[in-house]
Each structure stands twice: as structure tokens, then as C-alpha cells.
Design a protein around this motif. Structure first.
Motif, PDB file in Angstrom:
ATOM      1  N   TRP A 109     -18.653 -30.483   6.219  1.00 42.99           N
ATOM      2  CA  TRP A 109     -18.560 -29.021   6.305  1.00 42.99           C
ATOM      3  C   TRP A 109     -19.828 -28.342   5.781  1.00 42.99           C
ATOM      4  N   ILE A 167      -7.381 -25.332   2.927  1.00 42.40           N
ATOM      5  CA  ILE A 167      -8.023 -24.295   2.121  1.00 42.40           C
ATOM      6  C   ILE A 167      -9.445 -24.716   1.768  1.00 42.40           C
ATOM      7  N   ARG A 226     -11.501 -26.393   3.574  1.00 39.12           N
ATOM      8  CA  ARG A 226     -12.365 -26.122   4.731  1.00 39.12           C
ATOM      9  C   ARG A 226     -12.722 -24.637   4.799  1.00 39.12           C
ATOM     10  N   ASP A 227     -11.726 -23.771   4.573  1.00 36.12           N
ATOM     11  CA  ASP A 227     -12.001 -22.331   4.583  1.00 36.12           C
ATOM     12  C   ASP A 227     -12.989 -21.953   3.483  1.00 36.12           C
ATOM     13  N   TYR A 228     -12.826 -22.570   2.313  1.00 31.96           N
ATOM     14  CA  TYR A 228     -13.734 -22.325   1.181  1.00 31.96           C
ATOM     15  C   TYR A 228     -15.167 -22.693   1.575  1.00 31.96           C
ATOM     16  N   GLN A 276     -16.446 -23.032   4.616  1.00 32.34           N
ATOM     17  CA  GLN A 276     -16.945 -22.203   5.714  1.00 32.34           C
ATOM     18  C   GLN A 276     -17.364 -20.819   5.230  1.00 32.34           C
ATOM     19  N   LEU A 277     -16.629 -20.260   4.234  1.00 27.39           N
ATOM     20  CA  LEU A 277     -17.001 -18.949   3.714  1.00 27.39           C
ATOM     21  C   LEU A 277     -18.380 -19.025   3.047  1.00 27.39           C
ATOM     22  N   LEU A 312     -10.288 -17.391  -2.031  1.00 26.98           N
ATOM     23  CA  LEU A 312      -9.494 -18.457  -1.415  1.00 26.98           C
ATOM     24  C   LEU A 312      -8.806 -19.386  -2.412  1.00 26.98           C
TER      25      LEU A 312
END
Length: 654
Positions: free
Chosen positions: A543, A573, A575-577, A579-580, A609
């Protein structure tokens, strides 16, 4: 605006003659009530005028109510469009209700766009812009849900398919049987046969010894790895199916004839000099893609002794949707569930195996684990593997009562009418139900009346829970365990193939109620852990590679420390962290990234997140997380850190 595909019959056709589209009370009527002006409908009309003998009794009453003349004349007109999509309907007004012979119908006014020619169902089901899930529901039988939302590209593709000289390859998916062991050899064979793989195509790979199984084609024209392989050749599988057919009982949801015909077709292909055979009919090809499930059923049934008095089993009289779901559940495999998981989703096979075995053993499921581990994703994959799109997802709250789950009275302008809750609405469509964060509800208060029937099993048919409500005609509202959804005398039936799947975050301590033993013993409780450390680190490395920096180790190390903090955080979560942070540190058109530096990006990502996952945790947990971050970044009194500390105190359990 939204587009829908609708599987319907002559009763709706009758309403269309009056520029309205209608559905009887139930899931279809509820869907019409939610639609808006401008939404479009693609009606696929059944080959049979009406779905079932009981429903056909109201057809003459509908014709009379709508002043259409004789039912025979309407049916004669219907015959010209049966088994096709003849036009596109656009909603032009609000939904209305009317009662015909005691049955409530909901209708919406529509404008009709007649197509240049009716599109046959065989072509409609092959359109590349019709999702595989919807095509499976509409494969020529009445689906549990007659209205399905579809891609906005489907209506234009229907227009193109009915125009003169349509581009067949661009519009329609192709289905092929291929004598091949690997996707590489299958790709070459398809190309040589003039069927170069394109996005949405499907192929079934077969050899004499084994059947590698179904392969999908992605947007790049690449064949996926085979899914749901069968470790038997067609002849051995056919013998197994015939043996199981002789040993099955009338109550078994086992329909082997299509699978036997499919193996016969494969045996014929292997005996010929051909390597590729087109099967460009979705309903026919479905028998091949369904073969693994039926063989799995047959393996179980073949273990039985041969009945002394009955050489073969008669065809079950259960409704199609009950047979489909029950057969899919009995033949459910780990591979079938893994196929339904999104690309890139990581989960231990043993976890899926535990879920599959529990469901086949008759249990409902509770999927527990840290936030972000994919509990809901797995729950939806389990549903799709058995009932396709016929499931609902809802989220429990601490305020739930039996009104939310079972139902209750609401005023309707003329008095009080019983309105079903989420569970009864699910039962009315024979659809499965996923309840997220189920332990946020007071279980005994919200689910008490279901305890008796949830534990149904063999020998439990007829077990009934009588609710303190009555229907408009004065009958009591009941929930009954029954062998089929149509075989109950009660208002709602729980069948052996119906499942409730709940999810719960083990770290969530706020507003949660303990799950009672009476509730838990009706479920298999399966834990979904975070990935093993080496796998999780590999995910973060991939990532953060999107940053384009030579060394992203610091971001990976920080992330690993954070997700293994006082509250474990799952990869969804995580992955979202990541990506942000990547997006926040990527240069924009101004020449500058969104965040001024790495520290601000990390602190903001944690606040937005990670901090919400600490809701209900003691203040000490938030303090420990801050220490982990300070050790990684250095303690510096910056605005982003102050905001994070404030956020953690806001969600802490006081």
C-alpha cells in the motif's frame, strides 16, 4: 436516477396497458414505493403468463378492474412478448395503491419506449452490462426478488442490442466449454477458435481425469485461475450423481438431472475432435458452473444405503427458490465462498471452512473479531454463494426492540396496521439477513420471540411462535419453522435453508449488551483474526509503495505498531489508513501535497480512521496509543497531535 431489471409476468403486463407498472404487496411493492420519477425499468417477461397457479386466479380480476376486456385477449397479446424485454419503462409519477380481490397492488405511472424489436431473454441474460448476479437470479425461473438494481450502462446496451446490425462481440458475453487443464492452454484454444476472451466471458475447463472448473475473463481479456474445481472427471462425476439420485429422498433439495445432462455434454466433447464448444445460453451454461455444487451434494448423499423400496427419487414439489437455496447450502464449498470474495481480500482458509461447515450443519453464524477484519465482507460472500443477491444488510442499535426485528403496529390513516420488522421482511422474500454489530442490541428484548423457531431442525416442522399481533383480516401473525417458505400455515416461515449472520466487534465495549446463552446456542461463533504479522506487513508495504518513495519502511513500521496497539485493527481499516496518508502526501496541481509533512499526514490518518475504533475504550488505551505514536514520530506539541488527543478523549469510556 436509477435503473432496474424486473422479472415479471402477465399481471404486470395488464397494468402496463394502462401506462402503469405494478407489483403485488411484498418486496416488489416496497421497491416500487422507493423509486423516483425518471427511474427506468427493463421488464423481462416470463415465458409463463403467471407465476404459479394460485396467483393466476387473480388475473381475470385484474383485467376487470382495469377495464381491459377479456383475459383471453390480454393473454393473446402477452404471448407475443413472453420470454423477452420488449420495451423500456420510465417512471413518471408517484406510487399508488389499489386493492383487487383483497390483494394490495402498488403501481407507478410509466412512459413506454418500445424497442425496435423485443430482446429475447437468452440475449438479455448475456449482455455484458448485466451483472452475473442479476443474470443468475433471472435465469428463467421466478427469482426471490423480482426487482434488481442494474448498471446505468444496461439500458443503452439494450437499445444497441435491438438496433439493426448490433456488434455481437461487444454487447454479448460468450460462454464456452474448453478441453484444457490450464488457463494458458484454454486462452490459446479460445483464440484459435475465434472466441478470444473478452471482459465478462466465462469458460468451463474440463479434462478426462478432472474438471478444473469455471474461469472468468477480466477487463484485460485475461482468464482467472479456475474456481470450484472438481477432482473427478465427467464420467466419474456422472456415475456419482446417478448413485446419489438413487439414494436421495423426496425431501432432499437435490435436482441432479441438469448436472447429469451437463456431464453427458462434457463426455461428448471429450469424445469428439473439438477442443472448444460454444454454449451461448446463460440458463444452459448455468448447469456447468453449478456442477461443483451439485457434485458436492452428491458426495454426501452417496454415503447413504440404497433404499429398499424406491429406486429413484421423485422431483421435489418445493418452490424453485427454496430448492435453489437449500441445494446451494447443501452443496456449499469453501471454494464457492472464496470465489465471491473481492479481489485482494485476505482471509485464512480455515476461517471460511469453519463458516461453511457450520452453515451446512444447520447453524446461524456470529462472526467476531477486531474492527476491519472483513466480517461483513465474509458474511456477504457467504450469502452470495448460496442465495445470490437475495439478502439484506442492516446495523443493530442499542435502541432496538421487537418492533425493529419482528414488527409492530403503525397508523395507516384508517387505523393500525401490522408492519413487519427486518427479520420478517427477510423471511417474506426467503432472503438471508446480515445484522452488523448485533451485540449493540439488547438481544433478549429484540429477538426473544425468535428463540423458539431459530433452533428449528429435523423434526421441528410446525414449531410456531404466535405474536401478539393480527393481520388486516384478523388472523394472528405467526413465525413458524417449515420445510419450505410456501409450506407454512403461519404468516412467516423459517426454512432449513434460511440463515441469519451477525457480526460483532470484540473490542467494542460501549452500548453493548451481553449475548444471552439462549441466543448463542443457536449460532456458531467464528473468530476472524487480524492477518499474521508477516502477511500484514506485506500488505502495508504494498500500500505504501504507492507513495513512490525509495524507502517507506518508516510508514510500514508506524502502521504495524498502530494496528497492534491496545485495540487491534483489521486490514480493511489499515488499507484506508495507508491510502489516506498516500493521498495526503501526493503532489497536487499546485505543486504541493495536501499535508505539509509526514507527521501531519500520519496524525490526521490516526485521528480520522483509528481513533473512532477506540470508542468505549478506557482513557488509558488512548494514552497508550498516543505513546506508540510519540515513540514513532517524536513527541512534539503540534495542532494535529492536540486534535488526535482530543478525539481519543471524546470517544473514551467515561
Amino acid at each position: 436516477m436509477t435503473d432496474y431489471a424486473v422479472f415479471t409476468d402477465a399481471r404486470s403486463f395488464a397494468f402496463i396497458q394502462k401506462e402503469r407498472f405494478a407489483q403485488p404487496g411484498g418486496a416488489g411493492a416496497d421497491a416500487l414505493r422507493r423509486m423516483s420519477v425518471g427511474d427506468q425499468l427493463l421488464p423481462l417477461f416470463d415465458r409463463a403468463p403467471t407465476h404459479g397457479a394460485g396467483e393466476s386466479l387473480s388475473f381475470s380480476a385484474i383485467c376487470k378492474e382495469l377495464s381491459l376486456g377479456s383475459p383471453e385477449d390480454v393473454l393473446r397479446d402477452y404471448a407475443s412478448i413472453a420470454g423477452s424485454v420488449p420495451y423500456i419503462l420510465k417512471i413518471s409519477g408517484a406510487a399508488q395503491e389499489q386493492t383487487i380481490e383483497g390483494e394490495i397492488w402498488v403501481s407507478v405511472p410509466v412512459q413506454m419506449e418500445v424497442l425496435p424489436k423485443a430482446l429475447p431473454a437468452t440475449d438479455f441474460l448475456r449482455l455484458r452490462h448485466l451483472s452475473d448476479a442479476v443474470a443468475t437470479q433471472f435465469k428463467g425461473q421466478k427469482p426471490p426478488r423480482v426487482i434488481q438494481e442494474v448498471s446505468r450502462m444496461l439500458v443503452p446496451s439494450v437499445r444497441s442490442a435491438t438496433a439493426s446490425d448490433p456488434d455481437e462481440d461487444a454487447l454479448f458475453r460468450r460462454f464456452s466449454l474448453v478441453v484444457a487443464q490450464t488457463v494458458e492452454s484454454a486462452t490459446e484454444l479460445l483464440k484459435n477458435d475465434g472466441r478470444s476472451p473478452r471482459d465478462g466471458d466465462l469458460a468451463f475447463l474440463v479434462t478426462r481425469a478432472t474438471m478444473p472448473g469455471l474461469v472468468n475473463v477480466d477487463a484485460q481479456g485475461k482468464l482467472s485461475d479456475p474456481v470450484q474445481p472438481i477432482a473427478r472427471g465427467p464420467k466419474e462425476s456422472q456415475d456419482l450423481l446417478i448413485d446419489a439420485q438413487r439414494k436421495s429422498r423426496e425431501a432432499d433439495p437435490f435436482v441432479p438431472e441438469p448436472a447429469i445432462a451437463a456431464t453427458e455434454e462434457l463426455i461428448g466433447l471429450l469424445s469428439s475432435d473439438k477442443k472448444v464448444k460454444p454454449v451461448d445460453d446463460f440458463a444452459v451454461f448455468y448447469d456447468f458452473r453449478n456442477l461443483s455444487r451439485v457434485v458436492t451434494q452428491a458426495i454426501e448423499l452417496a454415503k447413504r444405503p440404497l433404499p429398499a423400496d424406491t429406486p429413484t427419487v421423485p422431483t421435489s414439489e418445493a418452490p424453485v427458490e427454496d430448492n435453489d437455496a437449500a441445494a446451494a447450502l447443501q452443496g456449499l464449498s469453501v471454494e464457492a465462498v472464496l470465489t465471491e470474495l473481492p479481489e485482494g481480500f485476505s482471509i485464512e482458509r480455515s476461517v471460511v471452512a469453519a463458516a461453511v461447515a457450520s452453515m451446512r450443519a444447520g447453524k446461524h453464524l456470529l462472526l467476531g473479531g477486531p474492527p476491519g477484519t472483513g466480517k461483513t465482507t465474509l458474511a456477504e460472500a457467504l450469502c452470495r454463494a448460496v442465495v445470490g443477491t437475495n439478502y439484506d444488510v442492516t446495523t443493530a442499535t442499542a435502541d432496538w426492540t421487537t418492533f425493529d426485528t419482528i414488527g409492530g403496529y403503525l397508523p395507516d390513516g384508517q387505523g393500525l396496521t401490522f408492519v413487519p420488522g427486518v427479520v420478517l421482511r427477510s423471511l417474506s422474500t426467503a432472503g438471508w439477513l446480515i445484522i452488523d454489530e448485533i451485540n449493540r442490541a439488547d438481544i433478549d428484548k429484540a429477538f426473544g420471540p425468535l428463540f423458539t423457531v431459530l433452533s428449528g431442525g429435523e423434526g421441528s416442522a410446525g414449531r410456531t411462535s404466535v405474536l401478539p399481533y393480527t393481520t388486516p383480516d384478523g388472523k394472528p401473525v405467526t413465525i413458524e419453522w417449515a420445510t419450505t417458505s410456501g409450506g407454512s400455515d403461519g404468516s412467516y416461515a423459517i426454512t432449513p435453508s434460511w440463515r441469519l449472520i451477525g457480526t460483532l466487534n470484540v473490542s467494542d465495549k460501549a452500548s453493548l449488551f451481553r449475548l444471552s446463552f439462549a441466543f448463542l446456542r443457536r449460532f456458531a461463533v467464528i473468530d476472524i483474526p487480524v492477518p499474521a504479522e508477516i502477511h500484514y506487513r506485506n500488505l502495508f508495504t504494498r500500500w505504501f509503495d504507492a507513495l513512490g518513495r525509495e524507502d517507506t519502511t518508516q510508514f510500514v513500521d508506524q502502521a504495524m505498531a498502530i494496528v497492534h496497539g491496545p485495540v487491534s485493527i483489521g486490514p480493511a481499516i489499515g488499507r484506508d489508513y495507508a491510502q489516506l496518508i498516500v493521498e495526503g502526501l501526493t503532489e497536487t496541481a499546485s505543486g504541493q501535497p495536501t499535508f505539509e509533512d509526514d507527521r501531519e499526514a500520519v496524525l490526521t490518518a490516526v485521528r480520522l480512521l483509528i481513533a473512532p475504533q477506540y470508542e468505549g475504550q478506557p482513557v488509558s488505551s488512548g494514552t497508550e496509543l498516543l505513546k506508540i505514536i510519540d515513540d514513532a514520530l517524536g513527541k512534539e506539541d503540534v495542532p494535529a497531535r492536540k486534535s488526535l488527543e482530543h478525539a481519543l478523549r471524546e470517544v473514551a469510556l467515561s
